[in-house]
Scaffold this motif. Structure first.
Motif, PDB file in Angstrom:
ATOM      1  N   LEU A 463       0.812  -1.211   0.000  1.00 41.80           N
ATOM      2  CA  LEU A 463       0.000   0.000   0.000  1.00 41.80           C
ATOM      3  C   LEU A 463       0.850   1.268   0.000  1.00 41.80           C
ATOM      4  O   LEU A 463       0.311   2.368  -0.087  1.00 41.80           O
ATOM      5  N   ALA A 464       2.170   1.127   0.110  1.00 39.42           N
ATOM      6  CA  ALA A 464       3.046   2.294   0.004  1.00 39.42           C
ATOM      7  C   ALA A 464       2.975   2.844  -1.416  1.00 39.42           C
ATOM      8  O   ALA A 464       2.926   2.092  -2.393  1.00 39.42           O
ATOM      9  N   SER A 465       2.979   4.158  -1.535  1.00 38.37           N
ATOM     10  CA  SER A 465       2.742   4.781  -2.838  1.00 38.37           C
ATOM     11  C   SER A 465       3.799   4.409  -3.871  1.00 38.37           C
ATOM     12  O   SER A 465       3.516   4.336  -5.069  1.00 38.37           O
ATOM     13  N   ASN A 466       5.048   4.160  -3.430  1.00 43.11           N
ATOM     14  CA  ASN A 466       6.116   3.859  -4.387  1.00 43.11           C
ATOM     15  C   ASN A 466       6.384   2.365  -4.545  1.00 43.11           C
ATOM     16  O   ASN A 466       7.227   1.977  -5.356  1.00 43.11           O
ATOM     17  N   PHE A 467       5.697   1.520  -3.774  1.00 43.73           N
ATOM     18  CA  PHE A 467       5.892   0.078  -3.874  1.00 43.73           C
ATOM     19  C   PHE A 467       5.591  -0.433  -5.294  1.00 43.73           C
ATOM     20  O   PHE A 467       6.381  -1.205  -5.856  1.00 43.73           O
ATOM     21  N   PRO A 468       4.463  -0.040  -5.908  1.00 41.35           N
ATOM     22  CA  PRO A 468       4.204  -0.522  -7.278  1.00 41.35           C
ATOM     23  C   PRO A 468       5.275  -0.097  -8.278  1.00 41.35           C
ATOM     24  O   PRO A 468       5.625  -0.863  -9.185  1.00 41.35           O
ATOM     25  N   LEU A 469       5.804   1.115  -8.109  1.00 46.10           N
ATOM     26  CA  LEU A 469       6.835   1.596  -9.027  1.00 46.10           C
ATOM     27  C   LEU A 469       8.084   0.730  -8.935  1.00 46.10           C
ATOM     28  O   LEU A 469       8.655   0.316  -9.954  1.00 46.10           O
ATOM     29  N   VAL A 470       8.529   0.432  -7.710  1.00 46.14           N
ATOM     30  CA  VAL A 470       9.735  -0.383  -7.531  1.00 46.14           C
ATOM     31  C   VAL A 470       9.480  -1.807  -8.014  1.00 46.14           C
ATOM     32  O   VAL A 470      10.365  -2.450  -8.592  1.00 46.14           O
ATOM     33  N   LEU A 471       8.269  -2.321  -7.793  1.00 52.88           N
ATOM     34  CA  LEU A 471       7.927  -3.663  -8.279  1.00 52.88           C
ATOM     35  C   LEU A 471       8.057  -3.734  -9.801  1.00 52.88           C
ATOM     36  O   LEU A 471       8.596  -4.711 -10.346  1.00 52.88           O
ATOM     37  N   ILE A 472       7.585  -2.715 -10.487  1.00 56.95           N
ATOM     38  CA  ILE A 472       7.683  -2.696 -11.950  1.00 56.95           C
ATOM     39  C   ILE A 472       9.141  -2.611 -12.397  1.00 56.95           C
ATOM     40  O   ILE A 472       9.542  -3.223 -13.389  1.00 56.95           O
ATOM     41  N   MET A 473       9.957  -1.871 -11.653  1.00 55.89           N
ATOM     42  CA  MET A 473      11.384  -1.822 -11.980  1.00 55.89           C
ATOM     43  C   MET A 473      12.019  -3.209 -11.859  1.00 55.89           C
ATOM     44  O   MET A 473      12.861  -3.596 -12.677  1.00 55.89           O
ATOM     45  N   CYS A 474      11.614  -3.967 -10.833  1.00 55.28           N
ATOM     46  CA  CYS A 474      12.127  -5.329 -10.686  1.00 55.28           C
ATOM     47  C   CYS A 474      11.673  -6.217 -11.841  1.00 55.28           C
ATOM     48  O   CYS A 474      12.437  -7.047 -12.343  1.00 55.28           O
ATOM     49  N   GLN A 475      10.434  -6.045 -12.274  1.00 53.88           N
ATOM     50  CA  GLN A 475       9.886  -6.867 -13.356  1.00 53.88           C
ATOM     51  C   GLN A 475      10.561  -6.581 -14.693  1.00 53.88           C
ATOM     52  O   GLN A 475      10.494  -7.413 -15.601  1.00 53.88           O
ATOM     53  N   GLN A 476      11.210  -5.429 -14.829  1.00 51.70           N
ATOM     54  CA  GLN A 476      11.965  -5.153 -16.047  1.00 51.70           C
ATOM     55  C   GLN A 476      13.172  -6.075 -16.164  1.00 51.70           C
ATOM     56  O   GLN A 476      13.667  -6.333 -17.261  1.00 51.70           O
ATOM     57  N   TRP A 477      13.659  -6.568 -15.026  1.00 46.74           N
ATOM     58  CA  TRP A 477      14.787  -7.486 -15.029  1.00 46.74           C
ATOM     59  C   TRP A 477      14.330  -8.937 -14.879  1.00 46.74           C
ATOM     60  O   TRP A 477      15.005  -9.851 -15.349  1.00 46.74           O
ATOM     61  N   LYS A 478      13.206  -9.133 -14.197  1.00 41.15           N
ATOM     62  CA  LYS A 478      12.688 -10.489 -13.989  1.00 41.15           C
ATOM     63  C   LYS A 478      11.169 -10.424 -14.103  1.00 41.15           C
ATOM     64  O   LYS A 478      10.479 -10.113 -13.136  1.00 41.15           O
ATOM     65  N   PRO A 479      10.623 -10.718 -15.281  1.00 48.57           N
ATOM     66  CA  PRO A 479       9.197 -10.483 -15.534  1.00 48.57           C
ATOM     67  C   PRO A 479       8.264 -11.185 -14.570  1.00 48.57           C
ATOM     68  O   PRO A 479       7.178 -10.692 -14.278  1.00 48.57           O
ATOM     69  N   LYS A 480       8.628 -12.355 -14.045  1.00 52.17           N
ATOM     70  CA  LYS A 480       7.741 -13.099 -13.152  1.00 52.17           C
ATOM     71  C   LYS A 480       7.895 -12.680 -11.694  1.00 52.17           C
ATOM     72  O   LYS A 480       7.392 -13.353 -10.801  1.00 52.17           O
ATOM     73  N   PHE A 481       8.546 -11.604 -11.454  1.00 51.29           N
ATOM     74  CA  PHE A 481       8.758 -11.102 -10.089  1.00 51.29           C
ATOM     75  C   PHE A 481       7.437 -10.531  -9.575  1.00 51.29           C
ATOM     76  O   PHE A 481       6.914  -9.568 -10.119  1.00 51.29           O
ATOM     77  N   GLY A 482       6.890 -11.128  -8.515  1.00 52.49           N
ATOM     78  CA  GLY A 482       5.582 -10.735  -8.018  1.00 52.49           C
ATOM     79  C   GLY A 482       5.640  -9.985  -6.706  1.00 52.49           C
ATOM     80  O   GLY A 482       6.720  -9.675  -6.182  1.00 52.49           O
ATOM     81  N   VAL A 483       4.460  -9.708  -6.159  1.00 48.95           N
ATOM     82  CA  VAL A 483       4.371  -8.985  -4.884  1.00 48.95           C
ATOM     83  C   VAL A 483       5.081  -9.768  -3.780  1.00 48.95           C
ATOM     84  O   VAL A 483       5.811  -9.208  -2.959  1.00 48.95           O
ATOM     85  N   GLY A 484       4.853 -11.086  -3.748  1.00 53.30           N
ATOM     86  CA  GLY A 484       5.518 -11.900  -2.733  1.00 53.30           C
ATOM     87  C   GLY A 484       7.025 -11.874  -2.869  1.00 53.30           C
ATOM     88  O   GLY A 484       7.751 -11.851  -1.873  1.00 53.30           O
ATOM     89  N   SER A 485       7.514 -11.898  -4.108  1.00 54.76           N
ATOM     90  CA  SER A 485       8.961 -11.819  -4.335  1.00 54.76           C
ATOM     91  C   SER A 485       9.513 -10.499  -3.813  1.00 54.76           C
ATOM     92  O   SER A 485      10.610 -10.450  -3.229  1.00 54.76           O
ATOM     93  N   MET A 486       8.752  -9.426  -4.025  1.00 52.07           N
ATOM     94  CA  MET A 486       9.182  -8.104  -3.569  1.00 52.07           C
ATOM     95  C   MET A 486       9.233  -8.048  -2.038  1.00 52.07           C
ATOM     96  O   MET A 486      10.182  -7.520  -1.445  1.00 52.07           O
ATOM     97  N   ILE A 487       8.209  -8.590  -1.399  1.00 43.38           N
ATOM     98  CA  ILE A 487       8.181  -8.581   0.071  1.00 43.38           C
ATOM     99  C   ILE A 487       9.326  -9.418   0.621  1.00 43.38           C
ATOM    100  O   ILE A 487      10.021  -9.009   1.565  1.00 43.38           O
ATOM    101  N   ALA A 488       9.542 -10.613   0.046  1.00 43.49           N
ATOM    102  CA  ALA A 488      10.631 -11.467   0.515  1.00 43.49           C
ATOM    103  C   ALA A 488      11.990 -10.817   0.286  1.00 43.49           C
ATOM    104  O   ALA A 488      12.917 -11.010   1.077  1.00 43.49           O
ATOM    105  N   LEU A 489      12.120 -10.051  -0.799  1.00 42.85           N
ATOM    106  CA  LEU A 489      13.382  -9.370  -1.093  1.00 42.85           C
ATOM    107  C   LEU A 489      13.714  -8.326  -0.031  1.00 42.85           C
ATOM    108  O   LEU A 489      14.872  -8.200   0.389  1.00 42.85           O
TER     109      LEU A 489
END
Length: 543
Positions: A463-489
């Protein structure tokens, strides 16, 4: 920008040829099983609507200690809120603070990136910096970037990924350490800035409820925020190099766009070197322009002449977003013209347009995130929740150090659903600041405790305003990177920063260390103010 789905590095956690799943892997699996972030936000909006209806039906409310006004929860299905939702829908999206910032900065960053300027600059930096020192260097840059507001998300995080890829390290580790420095350690400021002024400015009127003679100290949190940077840097360094990156495994990316861009970071021919010199001249021109707008006698629009002290520079801090955009456009254009990557103004405009194309997924997410944030504000649940929570802290009657840790924990829990630090503190400060002053805690120490808690979960809440932006940046390098992957990271950073923050609070109160220049941790009420009621003054003060 993708990587091959290589298995994580062998860290000795294998049993019978199969890798044993650690707790971060289980969190990642559970998180990735969740729906798309858009539908997570829709679910949260549904829960919020239901909660607002129940709160309105039960007349859930609280008294604002600062104004005496009753804060009443409002149903989101009231006529006024339904009309606001439908009529103001375009305005709700366009007024979402991160959206405008991202679009403005990316206009310039797209030129600097596509002209090759970023690659040339990073190439020189990477060649001079040993790969083992990338982690602390990027983390410290993240600490300094707090003065750039949310622009750091758009600038530093993708650059950190490129630097790591060029160094043969996993780019997601670069994103993780940059995100941790910018957001996870947001309570730490190497140098005081506009956020210190904002938070302590909210603290001042709350403290004056008890002590009308209290004046805000703009540097009142400096020693504590500096200590956060000193303590958190080795923690983040260890976590990145020993926990986060080994779990990601070796970087084995294909020759994709991101990898190709990273591969060119170390190549500087005569044209590129000439371009860097011209970009340096352009940068000096932009810096000189903003310095003139701040310091020129008789014409200084970036100075608030009616303010006193560091507050005079508030317009300058606000103009940093425009400064970044102009800096990137001018330096990128100057570099591209010399290096041959920009041959006409039409190519310049095309680069801007191409840079914004990649933000389409973020704009979709921003639409729903903006409405969740706006609807939470319309429901008035945030201020009521903050006041009730602060009153609950008082009722616990804990020892002083534990009371401050309790404030830290409450602030961090509220951060999972209320993103704005100033909004939460505006509601909580009138309750907790006078309460802790009576117990011998200075307003500056209380503010520091709140700020520490407010930054812990910034990097793991969707729910952080910039969380979706950083998630999309991760998906540019690893397309299957999901919300759970981001939280675990990011969860190891949150856990470690939370534990270290609690220890810092306990040490500061236990040893009565100054929170900043002229700002002790302890507070001694000089004389009982006449405006304070007798029962309030009767509470014992801990010296």
């Amino acid at each position: 920008m993708t990587d091959t789905e290589a298995p994580p590095a062998d860290t000795g956690r294998r049993n019978g040829g199969r890798r044993k799943r650690g707790w971060l892997d289980r969190i990642e699996a559970m998180g990735n099983a969740l729906p798309d972030p858009v539908f997570i936000l829709l679910f949260c909006i549904g829960v919020l609507v239901a909660a607002s209806m129940v709160a309105d039906w039960t007349q859930w409310s609280a008294i604002n200690p600062l104004t005496g006004e009753r804060l009443q929860a409002q149903s989101l299905l009231s006529e006024a809120n339904v009309a606001r939702l439908l009529v103001d829908m375009p305005k709700t999206l366009t007024s979402f603070p991160p959206l405008g910032l991202v679009l403005v900065v990316m206009l310039g960053a797209a030129v600097a990136e596509r002209s090759g300027l970023f690659a040339a600059l990073l190439g020189g930096g990477v060649r001079r910096l040993h790969t083992r020192f990338l982690t602390p260097a990027i983390f410290v840059i993240g600490l300094f970037s707090h003065h750039a507001s949310d622009a750091a998300y758009v600038v530093l995080i993708p650059l950190a990924a490129l630097v790591y890829a060029k160094a043969g390290r996993h780019p997601l580790a670069g994103i993780a350490i940059a995100y941790a420095g910018i957001s996870g350690a947001f309570a730490g400021n190497v140098l005081p800035g506009q956020f210190d002024l904002l938070m302590l400015g909210i603290t001042a009127p709350a403290a004056q409820l008890l002590d009308p003679s209290f004046t805000v100290n703009p540097l009142g949190n400096w020693w504590f925020t500096l200590a956060i940077g000193v303590v958190f840097t080795p923690i983040a360094w260890f976590l990145t190099d020993r926990v986060v990156e080994p779990r990601l495994g070796p970087w084995t990316g294909d020759n994709t766009a991101g990898e190709a861009e990273a591969a060119g970071l170390g190549v500087l021919g005569p044209d590129q070197k000439r371009g860097l010199r011209r970009a340096g001249v352009a940068a000096l021109v932009v810096v000189g322009l903003f310095a003139a707008l701040t310091l020129w006698p008789g014409f200084s629009p970036l100075v608030d002449h009616e303010a006193v002290g560091p507050r005079r520079l508030a317009p300058f801090y606000g103009a940093l977003i425009a400064a970044f955009m102009l800096l990137f456009v001018s330096t990128g254009w100057a570099y591209g013209a010399a290096a041959g990557t920009i041959r006409s103004h039409r190519e310049l405009v095309k680069m801007m347009a191409e840079g914004l194309k990649g933000l389409a997924p973020y704009i979709v997410l921003a639409f729903f995130a903006a409405h969740f944030v706006a609807m939470f504000s319309w429901s008035n649940l945030g201020p009521v929740l903050a006041v009730k929570g602060a009153e609950g802290l008082k009722d616990l009657a804990l020892p002083l150090p534990l009371l401050l840790v309790g404030l830290l924990m409450m602030s961090s829990v509220l951060d999972l659903v209320i993103g704005s630090a100033s909004a939460k503190w505006s509601a909580m400060a009138p309750v907790v600041v006078p309460m802790l002053m009576l117990l011998g805690v200075s307003p500056e120490m209380t503010t520091a405790s709140y700020r520490m808690g407010d930054s812990i979960f910034n990097i793991v809440t969707p729910l952080a305003s910039n969380f979706p932006l950083v998630l999309i940046m991760c998906q540019q390098w690893k397309p299957k990177f999901g919300v759970g992957s981001m939280i675990a990271l990011m969860l190891p950073y949150s856990a470690a920063f939370g534990a270290a923050g609690m220890l810092l609070i306990l040490a500061w109160v236990g040893f009565q260390l100054p929170v900043g220049p002229g700002a002790p941790a302890a507070y001694h009420l000089p004389t009982p103010p006449a405006a304070v009621s007798a029962p309030l003054l009767a509470e014992p003060a801990v010296r």
